[in-house]
Design a protein around this motif. Sequence first.
Motif, PDB file in Angstrom:
ATOM      1  N   GLN A  10       0.837  -1.205   0.000  1.00  0.00           N
ATOM      2  CA  GLN A  10       0.000   0.000   0.000  1.00  0.00           C
ATOM      3  C   GLN A  10       0.875   1.259   0.000  1.00  0.00           C
ATOM      4  O   GLN A  10       0.539   2.248  -0.656  1.00  0.00           O
ATOM      5  CB  GLN A  10      -0.947   0.004   1.200  1.00  0.00           C
ATOM      6  N   ALA A  11       2.006   1.217   0.707  1.00  0.00           N
ATOM      7  CA  ALA A  11       2.934   2.359   0.712  1.00  0.00           C
ATOM      8  C   ALA A  11       3.465   2.611  -0.705  1.00  0.00           C
ATOM      9  O   ALA A  11       3.516   3.760  -1.161  1.00  0.00           O
ATOM     10  CB  ALA A  11       4.088   2.097   1.678  1.00  0.00           C
ATOM     11  N   ARG A  12       3.830   1.541  -1.423  1.00  0.00           N
ATOM     12  CA  ARG A  12       4.329   1.686  -2.811  1.00  0.00           C
ATOM     13  C   ARG A  12       3.246   2.278  -3.708  1.00  0.00           C
ATOM     14  O   ARG A  12       3.519   3.157  -4.537  1.00  0.00           O
ATOM     15  CB  ARG A  12       4.801   0.338  -3.362  1.00  0.00           C
ATOM     16  N   ALA A  13       2.015   1.816  -3.539  1.00  0.00           N
ATOM     17  CA  ALA A  13       0.903   2.305  -4.365  1.00  0.00           C
ATOM     18  C   ALA A  13       0.640   3.792  -4.110  1.00  0.00           C
ATOM     19  O   ALA A  13       0.418   4.559  -5.051  1.00  0.00           O
ATOM     20  CB  ALA A  13      -0.350   1.485  -4.082  1.00  0.00           C
ATOM     21  N   MET A  14       0.692   4.201  -2.845  1.00  0.00           N
ATOM     22  CA  MET A  14       0.485   5.622  -2.512  1.00  0.00           C
ATOM     23  C   MET A  14       1.569   6.483  -3.147  1.00  0.00           C
ATOM     24  O   MET A  14       1.283   7.524  -3.746  1.00  0.00           O
ATOM     25  CB  MET A  14       0.507   5.827  -0.995  1.00  0.00           C
ATOM     26  N   LEU A  15       2.824   6.063  -2.995  1.00  0.00           N
ATOM     27  CA  LEU A  15       3.935   6.855  -3.517  1.00  0.00           C
ATOM     28  C   LEU A  15       3.901   6.931  -5.043  1.00  0.00           C
ATOM     29  O   LEU A  15       4.239   7.972  -5.617  1.00  0.00           O
ATOM     30  CB  LEU A  15       5.265   6.277  -3.022  1.00  0.00           C
ATOM     31  N   ALA A  16       3.464   5.856  -5.683  1.00  0.00           N
ATOM     32  CA  ALA A  16       3.350   5.862  -7.143  1.00  0.00           C
ATOM     33  C   ALA A  16       2.325   6.906  -7.594  1.00  0.00           C
ATOM     34  O   ALA A  16       2.486   7.541  -8.647  1.00  0.00           O
ATOM     35  CB  ALA A  16       2.949   4.473  -7.640  1.00  0.00           C
ATOM     36  N   ARG A  17       1.287   7.106  -6.790  1.00  0.00           N
ATOM     37  CA  ARG A  17       0.263   8.095  -7.118  1.00  0.00           C
ATOM     38  C   ARG A  17       0.731   9.519  -6.820  1.00  0.00           C
ATOM     39  O   ARG A  17       0.364  10.457  -7.526  1.00  0.00           O
ATOM     40  CB  ARG A  17      -1.027   7.799  -6.356  1.00  0.00           C
ATOM     41  N   LEU A  18       1.541   9.692  -5.773  1.00  0.00           N
ATOM     42  CA  LEU A  18       2.030  11.025  -5.426  1.00  0.00           C
ATOM     43  C   LEU A  18       3.156  11.495  -6.350  1.00  0.00           C
ATOM     44  O   LEU A  18       3.322  12.693  -6.560  1.00  0.00           O
ATOM     45  CB  LEU A  18       2.524  11.042  -3.970  1.00  0.00           C
ATOM     46  N   ALA A  19       3.923  10.533  -6.895  1.00  0.00           N
ATOM     47  CA  ALA A  19       5.073  10.877  -7.744  1.00  0.00           C
ATOM     48  C   ALA A  19       4.626  11.716  -8.946  1.00  0.00           C
ATOM     49  O   ALA A  19       3.654  11.378  -9.631  1.00  0.00           O
ATOM     50  CB  ALA A  19       5.761   9.607  -8.212  1.00  0.00           C
ATOM     51  N   GLY A  20       5.332  12.834  -9.161  1.00  0.00           N
ATOM     52  CA  GLY A  20       5.036  13.708 -10.293  1.00  0.00           C
ATOM     53  C   GLY A  20       3.804  14.577 -10.098  1.00  0.00           C
ATOM     54  O   GLY A  20       3.386  15.271 -11.026  1.00  0.00           O
ATOM     55  N   GLN A  21       3.218  14.549  -8.903  1.00  0.00           N
ATOM     56  CA  GLN A  21       1.978  15.285  -8.632  1.00  0.00           C
ATOM     57  C   GLN A  21       2.164  16.274  -7.479  1.00  0.00           C
ATOM     58  O   GLN A  21       3.098  16.147  -6.693  1.00  0.00           O
ATOM     59  CB  GLN A  21       0.856  14.305  -8.233  1.00  0.00           C
ATOM     60  N   THR A  22       1.208  17.193  -7.369  1.00  0.00           N
ATOM     61  CA  THR A  22       1.133  18.087  -6.211  1.00  0.00           C
ATOM     62  C   THR A  22      -0.024  17.628  -5.334  1.00  0.00           C
ATOM     63  O   THR A  22      -1.107  17.345  -5.843  1.00  0.00           O
ATOM     64  CB  THR A  22       0.903  19.547  -6.654  1.00  0.00           C
ATOM     65  N   HIS A  23       0.220  17.504  -4.053  1.00  0.00           N
ATOM     66  CA  HIS A  23      -0.843  17.115  -3.125  1.00  0.00           C
ATOM     67  C   HIS A  23      -0.892  18.097  -1.954  1.00  0.00           C
ATOM     68  O   HIS A  23       0.011  18.923  -1.786  1.00  0.00           O
ATOM     69  CB  HIS A  23      -0.640  15.675  -2.630  1.00  0.00           C
ATOM     70  N   ARG A  24      -1.956  17.997  -1.167  1.00  0.00           N
ATOM     71  CA  ARG A  24      -2.107  18.856   0.013  1.00  0.00           C
ATOM     72  C   ARG A  24      -1.773  18.068   1.275  1.00  0.00           C
ATOM     73  O   ARG A  24      -2.045  16.873   1.354  1.00  0.00           O
ATOM     74  CB  ARG A  24      -3.565  19.328   0.150  1.00  0.00           C
ATOM     75  N   VAL A  25      -1.207  18.772   2.234  1.00  0.00           N
ATOM     76  CA  VAL A  25      -1.007  18.199   3.571  1.00  0.00           C
ATOM     77  C   VAL A  25      -1.781  19.087   4.545  1.00  0.00           C
ATOM     78  O   VAL A  25      -1.552  20.293   4.609  1.00  0.00           O
ATOM     79  CB  VAL A  25       0.482  18.141   3.970  1.00  0.00           C
ATOM     80  N   LEU A  26      -2.718  18.473   5.254  1.00  0.00           N
ATOM     81  CA  LEU A  26      -3.570  19.205   6.191  1.00  0.00           C
ATOM     82  C   LEU A  26      -3.249  18.755   7.610  1.00  0.00           C
ATOM     83  O   LEU A  26      -3.303  17.557   7.899  1.00  0.00           O
ATOM     84  CB  LEU A  26      -5.043  18.909   5.890  1.00  0.00           C
ATOM     85  N   THR A  27      -2.907  19.702   8.459  1.00  0.00           N
ATOM     86  CA  THR A  27      -2.704  19.381   9.877  1.00  0.00           C
ATOM     87  C   THR A  27      -3.651  20.235  10.701  1.00  0.00           C
ATOM     88  O   THR A  27      -3.617  21.471  10.604  1.00  0.00           O
ATOM     89  CB  THR A  27      -1.248  19.612  10.312  1.00  0.00           C
ATOM     90  N   ALA A  28      -4.493  19.563  11.463  1.00  0.00           N
ATOM     91  CA  ALA A  28      -5.400  20.253  12.379  1.00  0.00           C
ATOM     92  C   ALA A  28      -4.802  20.168  13.779  1.00  0.00           C
ATOM     93  O   ALA A  28      -4.229  19.141  14.158  1.00  0.00           O
ATOM     94  CB  ALA A  28      -6.775  19.602  12.352  1.00  0.00           C
ATOM     95  N   ILE A  29      -4.935  21.256  14.523  1.00  0.00           N
ATOM     96  CA  ILE A  29      -4.473  21.266  15.916  1.00  0.00           C
ATOM     97  C   ILE A  29      -5.596  21.797  16.800  1.00  0.00           C
ATOM     98  O   ILE A  29      -6.425  22.595  16.349  1.00  0.00           O
ATOM     99  CB  ILE A  29      -3.182  22.112  16.112  1.00  0.00           C
ATOM    100  N   ALA A  30      -5.618  21.328  18.029  1.00  0.00           N
ATOM    101  CA  ALA A  30      -6.606  21.811  18.995  1.00  0.00           C
ATOM    102  C   ALA A  30      -5.972  21.778  20.377  1.00  0.00           C
ATOM    103  O   ALA A  30      -5.212  20.862  20.703  1.00  0.00           O
ATOM    104  CB  ALA A  30      -7.857  20.951  18.959  1.00  0.00           C
TER     105      ALA A  30
END
Length: 200
Positions: free
Chosen positions: A99-119
């Motif tokens: 699953q880690a390989r599949a995720m990285l294959a999808r992220l490669a060459g792309q722009t994604h968002r990283v969302l961090t919520a804090i409370a």
Amino acid sequence: MSDFIYLASQSPRRRQLLEQIGVQHQLLLPDPHEDAESLEAVKAGEAPAHYVQRVTGLKLDAALTRLKALGLSAAPVLCADTTVALGREILGKPVDAAQARAMLARLAGQTHRVLTAIAVQKGRQRHAALSESWVRFSPMTSAQIRAYVESGEPMGKAGAYGVQGRAAAYIEHIRGSYSGIMGLPLFETAQMLRQVGVRC
């Protein structure tokens, strides 16, 4: 003024980031009988920003219950949750290497968002914030992806990578908060902690 806070997070990176801004903290971690993982379940059709804020709120509620049950001295409690989103799709922590390989294959060459919520909560006073950043990965070969996954670094991390680790060799561009991508946006965290009387 409060001398310390409770950090309800298992992440060593969040501890390092709090140390960076001089915040004394004690860990307030789930007991083995608590089902902490179930808090992170995604609801059908849930938008990434809503998801990460909802999960952070649930984690904070659980931490406050834990604090009361343990009879610990009062202090502000801080929680955070980070998710990686490709479009509206949430990429959580990989369950295995495949699953880690599949995720990285999808992220490669792309722009994604990283969302961090804090409370953070002190007494009845609760403050919450959301940090949104954009990360662009360079293209990666299957051999590069495999080698990175074999390093073990992607496991336990949303989106199967750590920005502060070996993945940095493939990150072309970042827009937003570097500490937010690591898991604790320091600007927003410091602002909120000052609101509840913590020195930063």
